[in-house]
Design an enzyme around this catalytic site. Structure first.
Site: not given
Ligand code: ADP
Ligand code: BMX
Ligand code: ZN
Ligand code: CA
Ligand code: MG
Length: 344
Positions: A40-41, A99, A139-140, A168, A203, A205
């Site tokens: 998302t972010n 990733g 990777n994150d 997700g 999923c 993936c």
């Molecule tokens: P990413 O690293 O994947 O970009 P973030 O760690 O920034 O994601 O979290 C954003 C995700 O968390 C979004 O999918 C959002 O819908 C979800 N989210 C944000 N706030 C809340 C909350 N208070 N409760 C549950 N889910 C949330």
């Molecule tokens: C997915 C996969 C992982 C990642 C995880 C967390 C991709 C782009 N993502 O399982 O490698 O570590 O999401 O990602 O392949 P976030 O978006 O929740 O921070």
């Molecule tokens: Zn999967």
């Molecule tokens: Ca991430």
């Molecule tokens: Mg994240």
């Protein structure tokens, strides 16, 4: 893995002095730029040696490669400028991304569809050329584990696992004997894709039944939308302006207000995560599991209960804790810089 990197990107040249640092200034605080690319972010932060976030910038992660790279560039340039006025000396750049990542080359190998156009991407070259700084990439989830090791509950713990929930995703990263496990093709610890059922939901993936498809932010959002479509989500006092805005937080809120359907969804998610965690315990036998990300608190007791009921007795002693770090992936990205630049 030996295939050439598909994408190359050159940032337009910037004048040297716009990013240069006053290296001799004694009062400057040694710091890093951390970048976190999620489903998302897109976040950038100035992080000090002690893990203090001096400034944080957040934007939606763009859907195309070009836009994403351009936004990273402009956010970094802004952060470098602000670092000067904050008296922070930037020693390098740490990038945390979804990733599979080859950290030796600073290359994203492949991604699920959570991040589009993010395969075979060289991140190190363009960033180091632009900013004249060393660049680390991982990777994150791995970064979140590094953050726990340096600043969080994992300090001094030999074997622990971090499970982080974002958009997700539900994944975990493993510190074994104090070090990350990357695996033979940098795919180790992709625990979001541990399968917890033979025929579960799809999923991102491409597979089915992964824990991420039950317990991630995106999975809960999918369920929240499904309930909302059937007019079963909203409770007294709740409102959403349009369907697109329904997300995991509404599900949590509805459950708290006594919506039994929403409670059921969260319960299933908790059990799915419990299954995954027990599988992890039986694979690497850590002494600690750190839950982090937006949903960590909700999962702590379901996971603990599932362990009590289903783990082998010698695995049951594991501690389960919720992270107390703000933005673990960002802090871990920065920690790669801070650890390497001060080790030399
Ligand atoms: P990413 O690293 O994947 O970009 P973030 O760690 O920034 O994601 O979290 C954003 C995700 O968390 C979004 O999918 C959002 O819908 C979800 N989210 C944000 N706030 C809340 C909350 N208070 N409760 C549950 N889910 C949330
Ligand atoms: C997915 C996969 C992982 C990642 C995880 C967390 C991709 C782009 N993502 O399982 O490698 O570590 O999401 O990602 O392949 P976030 O978006 O929740 O921070
Ligand atoms: Zn999967
Ligand atoms: Ca991430
Ligand atoms: Mg994240």
């Amino acid at each position: 893995l030996s295939e050439p990197v598909q994408k190359t990107f050159s940032f337009p040249p910037v004048p040297e002095d716009s990013v240069s640092q006053d290296i001799d200034h004694i009062l400057e605080t040694q710091s890093a730029l951390g970048i976190d690319l999620g489903g998302t972010n897109l976040r950038v932060a100035i992080v000090t040696m002690k893990g203090k976030i001096m400034r944080k910038y957040t934007q939606p992660n763009p859907k195309t490669y070009e836009e994403r790279m351009e936004l990273i560039l402009s956010m970094c340039k802004q952060a470098m400028t602000d670092a000067v006025s904050l008296n922070c000396r930037i020693l390098g750049v740490g990038v945390s991304t979804g990733g599979r990542v080859n950290p030796k080359d600073g290359v994203v190998l492949d991604s699920t569809k959570l991040i589009n156009e993010w395969n075979r991407i060289d991140l190190r070259s363009p960033l180091s050329q632009l900013l004249h700084l060393p660049v680390w990439v991982d990777n994150d989830g791995n970064c979140a584990a590094l953050a726990e090791r340096k600043f969080g509950h994992g300090k001094g713990v030999e074997n622990f696992v971090t499970v982080i929930t974002g958009t997700g995703n539900r994944k975990a990263w493993i510190i074994q004997h104090g070090e990350l496990i990357h695996g033979s093709t940098f795919c180790a610890a992709e625990l979001g894709h541990i399968m917890v059922s033979l025929d579960g939901p799809e999923c991102s993936c491409g597979s089915r039944g992964c824990v991420e498809a039950y317990a991630s932010g995106l999975a809960l959002q999918r369920e929240a939308k499904r309930l909302h479509d059937e007019d079963l989500l909203l409770m007294e006092g709740m409102s959403v302006n349009n369907k697109e805005q329904v997300n995991a937080s509404h599900l949590v809120q509805a459950a708290r207000l006594g919506n039994s359907k929403a409670e059921g969804v969260l319960q299933t998610a908790g059990v799915a995560l419990g299954v995954a965690v027990v599988n992890i315990l039986h694979t690497v036998n850590p002494s600690l599991v750190v839950l982090s990300g937006v949903l960590a608190q909700h999962y702590e007791s379901p996971v603990r209960n599932f362990i009590t009921q289903h783990a082998l007795s010698s695995a049951r002693e594991v501690k389960v804790m919720t992270s107390d770090l703000d933005s673990p992936a960002l802090l871990g990205a920065a920690s790669m810089v801070l650890d390497y630049t001060t080790r030399r």
